[in-house]
Design a protein around this motif. Structure first.
Motif, PDB file in Angstrom:
ATOM      1  N   THR A  30      -9.896  21.397  38.964  1.00  0.00           N
ATOM      2  CA  THR A  30      -8.435  21.557  39.053  1.00  0.00           C
ATOM      3  C   THR A  30      -7.822  21.688  37.668  1.00  0.00           C
ATOM      4  N   GLU A  31      -8.340  20.942  36.705  1.00  0.00           N
ATOM      5  CA  GLU A  31      -7.830  21.041  35.345  1.00  0.00           C
ATOM      6  C   GLU A  31      -8.170  22.405  34.751  1.00  0.00           C
ATOM      7  N   ALA A  32      -9.355  22.916  35.046  1.00  0.00           N
ATOM      8  CA  ALA A  32      -9.763  24.235  34.551  1.00  0.00           C
ATOM      9  C   ALA A  32      -8.859  25.324  35.118  1.00  0.00           C
ATOM     10  N   VAL A  33      -8.551  25.249  36.406  1.00  0.00           N
ATOM     11  CA  VAL A  33      -7.664  26.232  37.039  1.00  0.00           C
ATOM     12  C   VAL A  33      -6.267  26.148  36.430  1.00  0.00           C
ATOM     13  N   THR A  34      -5.779  24.934  36.225  1.00  0.00           N
ATOM     14  CA  THR A  34      -4.461  24.750  35.621  1.00  0.00           C
ATOM     15  C   THR A  34      -4.421  25.364  34.232  1.00  0.00           C
ATOM     16  N   ARG A  35      -5.458  25.115  33.420  1.00  0.00           N
ATOM     17  CA  ARG A  35      -5.508  25.679  32.074  1.00  0.00           C
ATOM     18  C   ARG A  35      -5.548  27.208  32.124  1.00  0.00           C
ATOM     19  N   LEU A  36      -6.305  27.741  33.065  1.00  0.00           N
ATOM     20  CA  LEU A  36      -6.410  29.187  33.213  1.00  0.00           C
ATOM     21  C   LEU A  36      -5.056  29.799  33.577  1.00  0.00           C
ATOM     22  N   VAL A  37      -4.338  29.175  34.527  1.00  0.00           N
ATOM     23  CA  VAL A  37      -3.022  29.676  34.947  1.00  0.00           C
ATOM     24  C   VAL A  37      -2.037  29.610  33.785  1.00  0.00           C
ATOM     25  N   ILE A  38      -2.031  28.518  33.057  1.00  0.00           N
ATOM     26  CA  ILE A  38      -1.121  28.377  31.910  1.00  0.00           C
ATOM     27  C   ILE A  38      -1.438  29.436  30.856  1.00  0.00           C
ATOM     28  N   SER A  39      -2.734  29.658  30.596  1.00  0.00           N
ATOM     29  CA  SER A  39      -3.125  30.690  29.626  1.00  0.00           C
ATOM     30  C   SER A  39      -2.660  32.063  30.082  1.00  0.00           C
ATOM     31  N   ALA A  40      -2.808  32.350  31.375  1.00  0.00           N
ATOM     32  CA  ALA A  40      -2.371  33.644  31.906  1.00  0.00           C
ATOM     33  C   ALA A  40      -0.864  33.805  31.765  1.00  0.00           C
ATOM     34  N   VAL A  41      -0.092  32.766  32.081  1.00  0.00           N
ATOM     35  CA  VAL A  41       1.367  32.819  31.972  1.00  0.00           C
ATOM     36  C   VAL A  41       1.784  33.033  30.516  1.00  0.00           C
ATOM     37  N   VAL A  42       1.152  32.322  29.593  1.00  0.00           N
ATOM     38  CA  VAL A  42       1.458  32.486  28.173  1.00  0.00           C
ATOM     39  C   VAL A  42       1.115  33.900  27.727  1.00  0.00           C
ATOM     40  N   PHE A  59       5.250  40.458  27.455  1.00  0.00           N
ATOM     41  CA  PHE A  59       6.641  40.764  27.792  1.00  0.00           C
ATOM     42  C   PHE A  59       7.504  40.801  26.533  1.00  0.00           C
ATOM     43  N   PHE A  60       7.366  39.778  25.665  1.00  0.00           N
ATOM     44  CA  PHE A  60       8.169  39.735  24.452  1.00  0.00           C
ATOM     45  C   PHE A  60       7.809  40.859  23.484  1.00  0.00           C
ATOM     46  N   MET A  61       6.530  41.221  23.426  1.00  0.00           N
ATOM     47  CA  MET A  61       6.135  42.339  22.562  1.00  0.00           C
ATOM     48  C   MET A  61       6.749  43.643  23.059  1.00  0.00           C
ATOM     49  N   VAL A  62       6.691  43.884  24.352  1.00  0.00           N
ATOM     50  CA  VAL A  62       7.266  45.097  24.928  1.00  0.00           C
ATOM     51  C   VAL A  62       8.771  45.096  24.712  1.00  0.00           C
TER      52      VAL A  62
END
Length: 163
Positions: free
Chosen positions: A132-144, A150-153
């Motif tokens: 669960t912690e690995a999935v959470t880290r993966l989702v946060i990394s994807a969102v970041v 988005f900001f670069m574009v």
């Protein structure tokens, strides 16, 4: 011809003796995660014929546990367990300072003295995590990552609008 056969037989016997001498010196590598338990198996089959098993640790070979016919089991750390049937040593709640060489010296009344050596590596699990912690880290990394894109574009398009 007979002399050559004798030399060959002598060499073969000598090599078998060397193999017998060095077979005990084989180092078994064991890796274990910090906080877990590890058992160092010496596979003693004839425990009744054994006079003593002494477990030593480190380069100075400090005695950490022993079992003998006369004084029974002695351990010098409450995290150590010595199996009276097999002579195997179990280390519970292991930590990184427990990394190093462990040697079991076996003295037997009806056999030659043998040594079993284990190189134990305890790894710190600071970067390990549950699913669960690995999935959470993966989702946060994807969102970041998406936010950074988005900001670069946005930055590129806003600069084009300024020109």
């Amino acid at each position: 011809m007979k002399k050559m056969f004798q030399i060959c037989a002598f060499c073969c016997l000598f090599c078998f003796q060397l193999i017998g001498v060095f077979a005990d010196d084989e180092v078994k590598s064991v890796s274990v995660m910090e906080g877990k338990s590890v058992t160092l198996n010496i596979s003693v089959t004839e425990i009744k014929s054994i006079t003593m098993i002494m477990w030593k640790f480190g380069s100075n070979e400090s005695l950490i546990a022993k079992i003998s016919k006369f004084s029974k089991i002695t351990v010098y750390d409450n995290r150590l367990k010595l199996d009276n049937q097999t002579g195997s040593l179990t280390i519970t709640n292991i930590n990184t300072i427990d990394s190093g060489l462990y040697k079991a010296f076996i003295t037997c009344s009806s056999c030659k003295k043998t040594t079993h050596t284990f190189n134990v590596t305890v790894y710190d699990c600071t970067f390990c995590c549950h699913a669960t912690e690995a999935v959470t880290r993966l989702v946060i990394s994807a969102v970041v990552g998406v936010a950074a894109v988005f900001f670069m574009v946005y930055d590129i398009t806003s600069r084009k609008g300024e020109k």
